[in-house]
Design a protein around this motif. Structure first.
Motif, PDB file in Angstrom:
ATOM      1  N   CYS A  35       3.867  14.077  -8.432  1.00  0.00           N
ATOM      2  CA  CYS A  35       4.242  13.126  -7.381  1.00  0.00           C
ATOM      3  C   CYS A  35       5.456  12.300  -7.813  1.00  0.00           C
ATOM      4  O   CYS A  35       5.662  12.052  -9.000  1.00  0.00           O
ATOM      5  N   CYS A  38       5.706   7.063  -7.168  1.00  0.00           N
ATOM      6  CA  CYS A  38       5.759   5.922  -8.070  1.00  0.00           C
ATOM      7  C   CYS A  38       5.828   6.439  -9.491  1.00  0.00           C
ATOM      8  O   CYS A  38       5.772   7.631  -9.752  1.00  0.00           O
ATOM      9  N   CYS A  42       1.384  11.258 -10.885  1.00  0.00           N
ATOM     10  CA  CYS A  42       0.143  12.033 -10.813  1.00  0.00           C
ATOM     11  C   CYS A  42       0.447  13.505 -10.572  1.00  0.00           C
ATOM     12  O   CYS A  42       1.491  13.860 -10.004  1.00  0.00           O
ATOM     13  N   CYS A  70      -3.425   8.619  -4.491  1.00  0.00           N
ATOM     14  CA  CYS A  70      -3.391   7.413  -3.660  1.00  0.00           C
ATOM     15  C   CYS A  70      -2.766   7.798  -2.313  1.00  0.00           C
ATOM     16  O   CYS A  70      -2.212   8.888  -2.169  1.00  0.00           O
TER      17      CYS A  70
HETATM   18 FE1  SF4 Z   1       1.879   9.267  -6.391  1.00  0.00          FE
HETATM   19 FE2  SF4 Z   1       0.067   7.383  -5.882  1.00  0.00          FE
HETATM   20 FE3  SF4 Z   1      -0.005   8.720  -8.154  1.00  0.00          FE
HETATM   21 FE4  SF4 Z   1       1.908   6.956  -7.712  1.00  0.00          FE
HETATM   22  S1  SF4 Z   1      -0.267   6.519  -7.922  1.00  0.00           S
HETATM   23  S2  SF4 Z   1       2.199   8.976  -8.570  1.00  0.00           S
HETATM   24  S3  SF4 Z   1       2.292   7.250  -5.524  1.00  0.00           S
HETATM   25  S4  SF4 Z   1      -0.329   9.570  -6.107  1.00  0.00           S
END
Ligand code: SF4
Length: 720
Positions: A35, A38, A42, A70
């Motif tokens: 991902c 952020c 993840c 998330c």
């Molecule tokens: Fe993606 Fe949420 Fe994980 Fe951040 S916390 S990397 S936005 S899934």
């Protein structure tokens, strides 16, 4: 200048004419990747059907997702298929006295960037070029710039978020705290938070762990002027007066030491500076601290006693976005000291240090003295071990304004809306430099100031460098890989950086293909690209998180122990132990402006994501106002007002009022990241008010350069 540039007919033409360039690949597949919404990074599973990503779920293989994401992570498709995406390279031109952007070929655009950067470096020296970045795709551009000796690089996330916690851990424990932070939340029995907004600011694994900790019966204590989502889960919500946290932490230390309920054996064996610490908190009785913080003395005693009772399965969390009043390093030092006093280091439910897999890094083909060595920051306790962060981002903004920095490379940072020195200073810096290239996915405000805009494809369409040297309970190396081909004319960062170095005649800097480079790196640990592609991650054997009785800690501080009093800080002219000092109070009729995040829309990358935005309970930000104060100003729930700060700056757009008892009367609260001014961000444009616009005062931490911005105050202007 920015609005003008984006409103010219040429710009409209430049952004038009899109069609999907996704291949006609049929069938269904799952691609494991990382991902990008952020810094947590993840593992994701991108579900692809007929050449399109139709769903994103959490990778069951990745230690940071554990099969879950998330909301931002699941909504990544909203960025991939955002109709506002940058579609092709753009070059700013002036015609008839007006500025506009015209569509350019890649060869032409990277040619301009290569020439301008090279000439600037040759004419003014490498220190005249700087890069601001967010996202680990920056590694290719860091390498590219190092080829012309440029290593003046900043990530604003250091200044505004994790810097103080990192450096406070270095000074106290001898190692940096990192992402993810080392707290054994799942096994904890007592967790204390100061203004930390879990549940609003989402960190996937941390939220999973804290939820499990609560399910297992952990007690939660929240010190926060606002009744946050986390406060809703707390056994004790203590609405502390803003800017008094260090006093509260000193009060807790006072109780632990004066009542002799700290871990004496641990403190004697593993720490230095206890006597100096006690002298600094001797006078900070609960009664004295109560007068400063507005929290009853009995409550301070109760929290300290319960904390000691549950220790070592107890901790005070360091939080994120920690830079508030210019003394963040000392505030975070106080948190680390509170942890050390109860002996929770490397104990179940306490503070842990995740052991990382060593960085997979082939030896450099050739030496670059400036690369990975030089630190440009003037702050004595700025990190000296982070090659992608050699200077504070606000120093770059200041150097651009002063003329020392003449060219900027901006990768994934929407500077006008990024908390460095506020919007006005950011725009001044952008307008002052001779040349700026923005590498981005969306037409964020910053692209309207660029001389050249290079459209990078999204994280779902590209490889990046390995995500390595990280751990969460177990060390791992992870891969970002494309789920679908790049849309429009966008390109992956590695190709863009390679095109620029090729223009410089440096053809061997990058591997012929990104796949070849990744395969070579993975070969160093006996793996291959083919192997890691299957699950997107290589997970190493779990390491032992907890210390054994009598085990030496082997800390890398000068004393080899946990430094309750820091000789390094004292030698540098700073307090060896954290000491409370008062901060400015709001002028009459003004209220301290506090900020936070929404779980769906947290960063620049999610600002225009309509999949997420349309799911959010509120599609704009609101200003939280205590009901007493609302009555005093004759404003009502749901009404729109403008905010005016202490320096007379008025929010460009109005913001909706939320009248509530859930905030102290001396503060207001609004979520950051709204009030966008770029009409090209068609979802985000004009939604709510910009927090960054109202920041005109900053307090910079003199030790390590973090920027505090909570000494800004606002009042209300009713709509006519
Ligand atoms: Fe993606 Fe949420 Fe994980 Fe951040 S916390 S990397 S936005 S899934």
């Amino acid at each position: 200048m920015q609005d003008q540039a984006h409103s010219q007919p040429g710009a409209v033409q430049a952004f038009s004419g899109r069609n999907s360039a996704v291949s006609g690949e049929s069938g269904e597949k799952v691609v494991y990747s990382i991902c990008e919404h952020c810094f947590w990074r993840c593992g994701i599973a991108a579900h692809v059907r007929d050449g399109k990503v139709y769903k994103i779920t959490g990778s069951e293989h990745h230690p940071l997702s554990q099969g879950k994401l998330c909301p931002r992570g699941t909504g990544g498709i909203g960025q991939l298929y955002d109709p506002d995406r940058l579609a092709h390279p753009l070059i700013r031109e002036t015609r008839g006295g007006k500025q506009y952007y015209r569509k350019a070929t890649w060869d032409e655009a990277v040619g301009v960037v290569a020439e301008k950067l090279y000439k600037t470096s040759q004419t003014y020296g490498p220190g005249s070029i700087a890069m601001l970045h967010h996202g680990y795709g920056v590694s290719f551009f860091k390498k590219m710039l190092s080829e012309i000796g440029v290593n003046k690089i900043a990530k604003p996330s250091y200044d505004l978020c994790c810097g103080p916690a990192r450096q406070a851990a270095v000074l106290t424990y001898g190692y940096p705290s990192d992402t993810p932070e080392g707290f054994d939340m799942m096994n904890s029995k007592y967790m204390i938070f100061f203004g930390t907004h879990f549940g609003e600011n989402m960190h996937n694994t941390a939220v999973q762990e804290i939820s499990e900790g609560i399910r297992r019966g952990a007690k939660i204590v929240v010190f926060d002027p606002r009744f946050s989502t986390l406060a809703g889960k707390a056994d004790h919500w203590l609405p502390i007066k803003p800017a008094t946290d260090i006093a509260m932490m000193q009060g807790l230390m006072h109780v632990l030491i004066s009542e002799e309920i700290y871990d004496k054996a641990f403190v004697e064996a593993h720490t230095v500076g206890f006597g100096e610490l006690w002298e600094s908190v001797r006078e900070m009785t609960p009664e004295k601290v109560s007068a400063i913080t507005d929290i009853p003395a009995d409550a301070i005693r109760t929290v300290a006693r319960e904390y000691a009772f549950h220790a070592p399965a107890a901790f005070v969390h360091s939080g994120r976005r920690t830079n508030w009043y210019g003394d963040a390093l000392q505030r975070l030092r106080a948190i680390h000291i509170l942890n050390a006093l109860v002996g929770n280091f490397k104990m179940p439910g306490g503070v842990v240090a995740f052991e990382k897999f060593p960085l997979v890094q082939p030896p450099a083909a050739h030496e670059h003295p400036a690369y990975e060595k030089e630190v440009y920051s003037k702050y004595p306790f700025f990190p000296n071990d982070e090659p992608s962060n050699t200077i504070a981002s606000h120093e770059i903004v200041q150097q651009a304004i002063s003329g020392e920095v003449k060219a900027l490379v901006i990768y994934g940072v929407n500077l006008p809306e990024t908390m460095t020195l506020g919007r006005k200073a950011a725009i001044e810096a952008l307008e002052k430099v001779d040349f700026m290239v923005a590498i981005d996915v969306l037409p964020a405000e910053v692209t309207g100031y660029a001389d050249v805009v290079l459209p990078e494809c999204t994280y779902l369409e590209r490889y990046d460098d390995l995500d390595n040297g990280r751990a969460f309970r177990t060390p791992f190396v992870a891969l970002r890989q494309p789920a679908v081909p790049p849309m429009y004319e966008s390109k992956p960062g590695n190709q863009i950086a390679k095109m620029i170095t090729d223009k410089w005649g440096l053809h061997g800097v990058f591997a012929p293909t990104v796949e070849a480079g990744l395969n070579k790196k993975l070969g160093l640990i006996g793996s291959s690209l083919e192997e890691i592609k299957k699950k997107g991650v290589l997970v190493m054997p779990a390491t032992d998180l907890y210390r054994k009785p009598g085990e030496a800690l082997n800390l890398k501080t000068p004393s080899g122990k946990i430094e309750l009093a820091s000789e390094q800080l004292k030698t540098g002219g700073f307090d060896a132990v954290p000491t409370y000092t008062a901060h400015p109070e709001p002028p009459a009729g003004f209220y301290r402006m506090l900020t936070g995040r929404k779980p769906m829309l947290t960063f620049g990358r999610t600002a225009n994501n309509r999949f997420l935005g349309d799911l959010a309970t509120a599609k704009e930000n609101e200003v939280w106002v205590n009901e007493q104060i609302a009555g005093k100003h004759n404003i009502t729930n749901g009404e729109y007002v403008h905010l005016k700060n202490q320096d007379g700056v008025i929010s460009q757009f109005p913001v909706k009022v939320k009248v509530t008892q859930r905030i102290r009367p001396d503060a207001v609260y609004m979520v950051h990241g709204f009030g966008h001014t770029s009409a090209k961000l068609t979802w985000a444009y004009k939604r709510g008010a910009s927090h960054n616009q109202l920041i005109t005062r900053t307090e910079i931490d003199p030790a390590m350069g973090a920027v505090g911005f909570q000494n800004n105050f606002v009042t209300f202007i009713k709509e006519a």
